[in-house]
Design a protein around this motif. Sequence first.
Motif, PDB file in Angstrom:
ATOM      1  N   LYS A  14     -12.282  53.111 -29.297  1.00  0.00           N
ATOM      2  CA  LYS A  14     -13.836  52.646 -30.004  1.00  0.00           C
ATOM      3  C   LYS A  14     -13.703  52.908 -31.475  1.00  0.00           C
ATOM      4  O   LYS A  14     -13.843  52.058 -32.439  1.00  0.00           O
ATOM      5  N   ARG A  17     -11.331  50.423 -33.035  1.00  0.00           N
ATOM      6  CA  ARG A  17     -12.000  48.865 -33.219  1.00  0.00           C
ATOM      7  C   ARG A  17     -12.907  48.880 -34.095  1.00  0.00           C
ATOM      8  O   ARG A  17     -13.093  48.083 -34.921  1.00  0.00           O
ATOM      9  N   ASP A  18     -13.749  49.983 -34.325  1.00  0.00           N
ATOM     10  CA  ASP A  18     -14.990  49.850 -35.241  1.00  0.00           C
ATOM     11  C   ASP A  18     -14.320  49.982 -36.864  1.00  0.00           C
ATOM     12  O   ASP A  18     -14.872  49.350 -37.684  1.00  0.00           O
ATOM     13  N   GLU A  20     -11.305  48.661 -37.629  1.00  0.00           N
ATOM     14  CA  GLU A  20     -10.869  47.276 -37.939  1.00  0.00           C
ATOM     15  C   GLU A  20     -11.890  46.171 -38.085  1.00  0.00           C
ATOM     16  O   GLU A  20     -11.715  45.355 -39.126  1.00  0.00           O
ATOM     17  N   VAL A  21     -13.142  46.325 -37.632  1.00  0.00           N
ATOM     18  CA  VAL A  21     -14.144  45.377 -37.703  1.00  0.00           C
ATOM     19  C   VAL A  21     -14.734  45.789 -39.347  1.00  0.00           C
ATOM     20  O   VAL A  21     -15.237  44.834 -39.715  1.00  0.00           O
TER      21      VAL A  21
END
Length: 107
Positions: A14, A17-18, A20-21
């Motif tokens: 998570k 992903r966070d 990368e976003v």
Amino acid sequence: MTLFDDRERAFEAKFARDEEVAFRIIARRNRLVGQWAAQLMQLTPAETDAYAKAVVQADFEEAGDEDVVRKIYGDLTAANVDVDEAAVRQALAEQTVEARRQLMQPE
């Protein structure tokens, strides 16, 4: 122990992903604000694209937004565009919202 290991891996995934976003949002925002500044400088479409890419690259100079603000404000001032640093910061804030909207919108 596997329950804790699974949970740790989920948190790590998570976090990745966070991050990368967040990176994609900032890069998109920088491109959008570069296009905004290029429009103020009345650049051609080809020059606008090159300038937007240069603004994205400028963000890698130091952490935070100061390098982007400095580049855009300096370029606008050099092009004799009547704008202050607060307007550049406001454009960054507005384009952050737009970039987030564009990336979070279902395709």
